[in-house]
Design a protein around this motif. Structure first.
Motif, short mmCIF file in Angstrom:
data_model
loop_
_atom_site.label_atom_id
_atom_site.label_comp_id
_atom_site.label_asym_id
_atom_site.label_seq_id
_atom_site.Cartn_x
_atom_site.Cartn_y
_atom_site.Cartn_z
N ALA A 71 -10.09 4.26 6.84
CA ALA A 71 -9.90 4.43 5.40
C ALA A 71 -11.20 4.16 4.64
O ALA A 71 -11.59 4.93 3.75
CB ALA A 71 -8.79 3.49 4.91
N TRP A 614 10.10 8.80 0.79
CA TRP A 614 8.66 8.56 1.03
C TRP A 614 8.29 8.98 2.45
O TRP A 614 7.25 9.64 2.66
CB TRP A 614 8.34 7.10 0.79
CG TRP A 614 6.87 6.79 0.91
CD1 TRP A 614 5.94 6.83 -0.08
CD2 TRP A 614 6.17 6.40 2.10
NE1 TRP A 614 4.70 6.50 0.40
CE2 TRP A 614 4.80 6.24 1.74
CE3 TRP A 614 6.54 6.20 3.43
CZ2 TRP A 614 3.82 5.87 2.67
CZ3 TRP A 614 5.57 5.83 4.35
CH2 TRP A 614 4.23 5.68 3.98
N GLU A 618 5.62 11.95 3.41
CA GLU A 618 4.39 11.67 4.16
C GLU A 618 4.41 12.27 5.56
O GLU A 618 3.42 12.18 6.29
CB GLU A 618 4.19 10.16 4.26
CG GLU A 618 3.98 9.46 2.93
CD GLU A 618 2.72 9.92 2.21
OE1 GLU A 618 1.72 10.21 2.91
OE2 GLU A 618 2.72 10.01 0.97
N ARG A 645 1.46 -0.35 10.10
CA ARG A 645 0.63 0.41 9.17
C ARG A 645 1.50 1.29 8.27
O ARG A 645 1.28 1.39 7.05
CB ARG A 645 -0.36 1.29 9.93
CG ARG A 645 -1.30 2.08 9.02
CD ARG A 645 -2.18 3.01 9.83
NE ARG A 645 -1.42 4.09 10.43
CZ ARG A 645 -1.04 5.20 9.78
NH1 ARG A 645 -1.34 5.36 8.51
NH2 ARG A 645 -0.38 6.15 10.40
N GLU A 649 2.38 0.44 4.16
CA GLU A 649 2.01 1.44 3.17
C GLU A 649 3.23 1.85 2.34
O GLU A 649 3.15 1.99 1.12
CB GLU A 649 1.41 2.66 3.87
CG GLU A 649 0.86 3.70 2.93
CD GLU A 649 0.22 4.87 3.66
OE1 GLU A 649 -0.01 5.91 3.02
OE2 GLU A 649 -0.04 4.74 4.88
N THR A 652 4.33 -1.09 0.05
CA THR A 652 3.36 -1.23 -1.05
C THR A 652 3.65 -0.23 -2.15
O THR A 652 3.61 -0.56 -3.35
CB THR A 652 1.93 -1.05 -0.53
OG1 THR A 652 1.66 -2.02 0.48
CG2 THR A 652 0.92 -1.20 -1.65
N GLU A 653 3.99 1.01 -1.76
CA GLU A 653 4.31 2.02 -2.76
C GLU A 653 5.59 1.65 -3.52
O GLU A 653 5.67 1.82 -4.75
CB GLU A 653 4.48 3.39 -2.08
CG GLU A 653 4.82 4.53 -3.02
CD GLU A 653 3.76 4.73 -4.09
OE1 GLU A 653 4.13 5.20 -5.20
OE2 GLU A 653 2.57 4.44 -3.86
N TRP A 674 -5.69 -5.07 2.15
CA TRP A 674 -4.45 -4.64 1.51
C TRP A 674 -4.64 -4.64 0.00
O TRP A 674 -5.15 -5.60 -0.56
CB TRP A 674 -3.30 -5.58 1.87
CG TRP A 674 -2.00 -5.19 1.22
CD1 TRP A 674 -1.19 -4.15 1.57
CD2 TRP A 674 -1.38 -5.81 0.10
NE1 TRP A 674 -0.09 -4.09 0.74
CE2 TRP A 674 -0.18 -5.11 -0.18
CE3 TRP A 674 -1.71 -6.90 -0.71
CZ2 TRP A 674 0.68 -5.45 -1.21
CZ3 TRP A 674 -0.85 -7.25 -1.75
CH2 TRP A 674 0.33 -6.53 -1.99
#
Length: 1002
Positions: A71, A614, A618, A645, A649, A652-653, A674
């Protein structure tokens, strides 16, 4: 070899002020021929743009950028869109190791991948494994070891693979320590390095370079030599700490990068507007009753240790208790009025270290205080052999007295007290205080320790040096078996208190008491009042994270098994606590760790819908199911894509959207790497104190939120205290250490490093006062949580940050009501002294006298600010650092206790008493017939800088009369002034209070 011409690459943007400063420093270093640049800057401060600017505008050579993950690797390539190339010619950056570019961005792994499974490495690992089995008597010979390993490979392949991997790593580490790292690399890594070499790399940028204390650092230190002396640029927000690092690796790291060239302070980036402003707050809790009983038992243990060491032995000669004890504060010879006498400074017991030995490395000074060595044999590393009926070592008080009288330290005897004190200053101080506190006499030639008997000395700070030397220098060296047993008993009991006596000194060790406080269940309960206060202010916009060390805990120890279960202090305990409260349950908390996802059972339906959408968007193939527990659900994912991972993610969203408004997790996941820019509340339940870990954790809440331009983050520490016990402040000490390297804004708008920016009272709050202050401190903290707009104003965003420290004095005066009466310069009869006005008036008198005597520049101006808890801060504006320091010291001397000052000056108030005639007239006329009388309410020291001689003291007297009250500066070491000082001390007319000399920034 000639370098290819570098194209013209120009930055289209505008550098931030802190970036400008870093570039200026880097240019000077490069112009001086230096090849190492090391920049420390907080998350969000623009390290990527800074690195690219230095590449394009300063170094102007092909560059290699290495990052810890893909990233960050992609971020570097993406940010080159801020630069133009003249003439245009394709992409500026490449992320493909097969095709390096003008700037090549890769991961550390791509160039440091160790070879695996080849015959040479596996054979070496296999041999090492065999040898270890033989060394540990798990196998008699190589044949038996080989059979055992092959059988393991056949019947338990997973374990075999893990163990072989560990031995491969051991072989690689050993080779890298010998400088053979490149030989241990995988063929793909070697090929990548060869391709990069042909690019004529002139700059290597190492992002998050604190990761390079270890294998990556060993490889890159060797690989850099392949590129013909490139410039090395290290970038990090968190310089590594030496703790738990290999000395060789840490030394290699510091050699590779050199000293830090520029450390961008967080306040600078906040004031520049590129990080969110924040407040550091704390909430204090008491242990539970059961936990308190355990902490109290440790106090009993400490006193038992001392009693064991002090008990008289049969046949011992008693210590001469009948001798008159030396006075604790002897009167030194009186100086004449024309001489300058150095002021006496009383011992500040708060400076004593609670644990650890600091025996100085003694080196004899030439031609002065020679040392006579009576026994050239070094101190034994084991207990001496025992002899039947051998005499016992004297009890601790007698042994201390004799050690001080003979000036004997281990195998050395010193001719003078000063030489003895230099050899081991910690013991010399602690031994005297130990005897003086027990009203024991000191040897005639030993000066008493200058300490304040009214202050509560921290017992551990005094007892540990004393007991440590007693064990190592006496009990272990005794030929008597009973002394050996006593020494072992003292060692065992101190270990329970978190102190380990080794062969060479004492050091910290795991303390059951410290664990009980660190992981007290009361700390998890503290999240409730904190979040209640935050929810009241923020409403639905709250985004809180609660961070613990572990999912459950590693706190369990045999000694604390009855108190700390496997959830104590962990994220799960905090999660359960949130669900147990009606208000915090409405935050729909989610717990996320490396192995678990737990959600509030009320959230399941919505979570399933949003998570499914989600995952589908993705492109992840995951099916979710839920295990029901009391009050919550365990989320399980089925499918190859389900991994930490992915679910981190996803959650977090959900957090960013507000599906869940509180996350509970571990610092391993919610720490470095993070990001969730909507965080506005961080509750820290961890025990981390290292600068690197603290910076990583605090950096989570600083990110700007574009949708909330007025964002202010509140960062909370929860601290468990029991100050009435010797070990009851372990968690408080950890809290103080954590803030040693943290900048924060204070409630009066100054920027401080250290715990004082959390609350003025915490700077050096005496332990005996801390417990009584808990309710007031917590009240202040909860009130400040709601004052986000005020905190934002205190940061003065948009104003330049000045990195030069400014000395200030922070004071809380213990004033009685009788001191409040009015007096000129007040214009109104009803006006009275306040702490602010009194400090301002005395400070103005001091500044005026220092300016007239040309000790401070006349441009300096005094400034006073009020702080929470009744503290007043005073400092100078438009002054140099030296002038600020002189003023702060002088103000403390004037407002502080009398420590044998050279000159004193009285502060008076004017009292009006009615007379017979004044009573007969109306008040507006009778006041003129009242009897006026000036009375001294306090006697102050004339600051040392203004007491060097009579003429200077008279200048101070002039301004004292102008700004404070009538009064004459009197010589205080004899005559009228000495008599006045003695009377004032007897009547309690000398200043008292709490004083903090600090450096602040703005």
């Amino acid at each position: 070899m000639a370098h290819e011409p570098f194209p013209q690459v120009r930055f289209r943007g505008k550098l931030r002020p802190s970036q400008h400063d870093a570039v200026d420093i880097a240019r000077k270093s490069l112009d001086a021929g230096e090849r190492q640049l090391y920049v420390v800057a907080p998350p969000g401060s623009g390290k990527t743009v800074l690195g690219l600017y230095l590449w394009a505008e300063c170094v102007q050579r092909p560059a290699l950028v290495l990052s810890p993950n893909s990233a960050i690797q992609m971020q570097w390539a993406a940010r080159t869109d801020l630069f133009d190339r003249t003439p245009p010619a394709g992409e500026l950056a490449s992320t493909d190791p097969q095709t390096p570019g003008l700037l090549t961005s890769l991961t550390y792994q791509s160039v440091t991948l160790p070879r695996r499974g080849d015959d040479g490495l596996d054979d070496a690992a296999f041999d090492l494994w065999q040898n270890r089995l033989i060394e540990k008597d798990a196998a008699r010979d190589p044949d038996e070891a080989r059979i055992w390993i092959r059988d393991l490979k056949k019947h338990n392949r997973d374990y075999y693979d893990r163990r072989l991997s560990a031995y491969r790593k051991a072989i690689r580490d050993e080779a890298s320590q010998r400088g053979e790292t490149l030989e241990m690399l995988h063929r793909s890594s070697l090929a990548t390095l060869d391709r990069l070499k042909t690019q004529q790399i002139g700059l290597i940028i190492l992002d998050e370079c604190h990761h390079l204390v270890g294998h990556w650092g060993r490889v890159l230190a060797d690989a850099a030599a392949m590129f013909n002396d490139p410039v090395i640029l290290g970038l990090t927000a968190t310089p590594p700490d030496v703790d738990n690092k290999s000395p060789q690796d840490f030394e290699r790291y510091t050699t590779f990068f050199g000293p830090i060239d520029y450390d961008v302070p967080v306040p600078a980036v906040v004031k520049d507007g590129f990080l969110a402003p924040y407040q550091d707050l704390a909430y204090f809790v008491r242990p539970s009753e059961a936990e308190l009983r355990y902490v109290a038992s440790a106090d009993d243990l400490l006193h038992e240790i001392v009693d064991l060491a002090c008990v008289a032995r049969h046949g011992d000669a008693p210590l001469a208790a009948a001798q008159p004890a030396e006075p604790a504060k002897p009167n030194p010879p009186i100086a004449s009025e024309g001489e300058v006498e150095a002021p006496i400074t009383l011992l500040d017991l708060s400076d004593l270290q609670v644990i650890g030995s600091s025996e100085a490395a003694y080196s004899e000074e030439p031609d002065e205080e020679p040392t006579v060595v009576t026994d050239p044999v070094a101190e034994p590393t084991v207990e001496a052999d025992t002899i039947p009926n051998a005499p016992r070592v004297a009890p601790l008080p007698t042994w201390l007295f004799n050690s001080l009288a003979e000036r004997k330290h281990a195998a050395q005897t010193f001719n003078t007290w000063s030489a003895f004190e230099r050899r081991d200053p910690e013991f010399a101080l602690a031994a005297r205080i130990f005897l003086q506190m027990r009203d024991r006499a000191l040897p005639p030639d030993v000066p008493p320790a200058q300490w304040d008997p009214t202050a509560e000395a921290p017992e551990m700070a005094i007892l540990v040096p004393v007991l440590d030397r007693y064990v190592r220098h006496a009990l272990r060296r005794s030929p008597n078996e009973e002394d050996h047993k006593l020494g072992r008993d003292v060692i065992a009991r101190l270990r329970m208190l978190g102190v380990q006596i080794t062969e060479t000194g004492s050091q910290a060790c795991a303390s059951p008491v410290g664990r009980v406080l660190a992981y007290s269940r009361a700390k998890a309960q503290a999240v409730i009042p904190i979040l209640h206060a935050e929810m009241k202010t923020l409403g639905d916009s709250i985004r809180a994270i609660v961070v613990a060390d572990y999912e459950k805990t590693a706190a369990a120890m045999p000694e604390t098994a009855d108190l700390l279960d496997d959830e104590a202090g962990g994220a799960v305990a905090a999660f359960r606590t949130l669900l147990s409260d009606e208000q915090t349950d409405r935050l729909q908390p989610i717990l996320v760790t490396g192995s678990s996802v737990l959600i509030d059972d009320d959230l399941q339906a919505r979570f399933d819908h949003v998570a499914h959408n989600w995952l589908q968007k993705e492109g992840f193939q995951v099916k979710l199911d839920y295990g029901e527990e009391k009050g919550f659900c365990v989320v399980r994912g089925q499918g190859a894509d389900w991994s930490p991972r992915v679910y981190i993610e996803m959650i977090t969203e959900l957090f960013q959207q507000g599906v869940a408004r509180c996350l509970v997790g571990t610092r391993g996941l919610l720490g470095e790497g993070w990001d969730a820019n909507k965080i506005n509340v961080l509750i820290d339940l961890t025990t981390v104190t290292t600068s690197m870990s603290v910076r990583q954790l605090r950096g989570r809440s600083f990110r700007l939120d574009p949708t909330v331009p007025e964002k202010v983050a509140n960062n909370w520490d929860v601290v468990c205290i029991a100050p009435e016990f010797s070990k009851g402040l372990d968690d408080y000490a950890r809290f103080r250490k954590k803030h040693d390297n943290i900048f924060g804004v204070t409630d009066d708008g100054e920027i401080e490093k250290g715990v004082g920016h959390v609350h003025a009272a915490l700077t050096n709050l005496r332990p005996e006062l801390l417990e009584d202050s808990i309710r007031l401190l917590n009240g202040d903290m909860l009130a400040r949580a709601a004052m986000r707009p005020t905190a934002r104003e205190h940061w003065k965003i948009g104003e330049p940050y000045h990195g030069e420290p400014r000395s200030t004095l922070e004071v809380k005066l213990d004033r009685e009501e009788r001191e409040n009466g009015g007096f000129p310069p007040f214009k109104s009869k009803g006006e009275v002294w306040s702490d602010d006005s009194l400090v301002m008036s005395i400070g103005t008198a001091i500044l005026s006298a220092l300016a007239e005597t040309k000790q401070i520049a006349r441009s300096a101006r005094p400034h006073v600010k009020s702080r929470a808890g009744g503290y007043v801060r005073m400092f100078l504006e438009n002054a140099s650092e030296e002038d600020s320091q002189l003023f702060a010291v002088s103000l403390r001397e004037a407002l502080g206790p009398l420590h044998r000052p050279r000159y004193v000056i009285p502060r008076k108030l004017r009292f009006s008493r009615p007379t017979f005639w004044s009573k007969l007239l109306p008040e507006f006329l009778g006041q003129y017939l009242e009897q006026k009388q000036d009375e001294m309410v306090m006697l102050h020291a004339v600051p040392t800088a203004l007491a060097k001689k009579k003429e200077v003291a008279e200048i101070y007297e002039k301004y004292w009369n102008q700004f404070v009250s009538p009064g004459q500066a009197l010589y205080a070491l004899r005559g009228e002034g000495e008599d006045l000082r003695i009377r004032a001390e007897k009547k309690g007319l000398t200043p008292r209070g709490t004083y903090h000399e600090k450096e602040v920034f703005s």
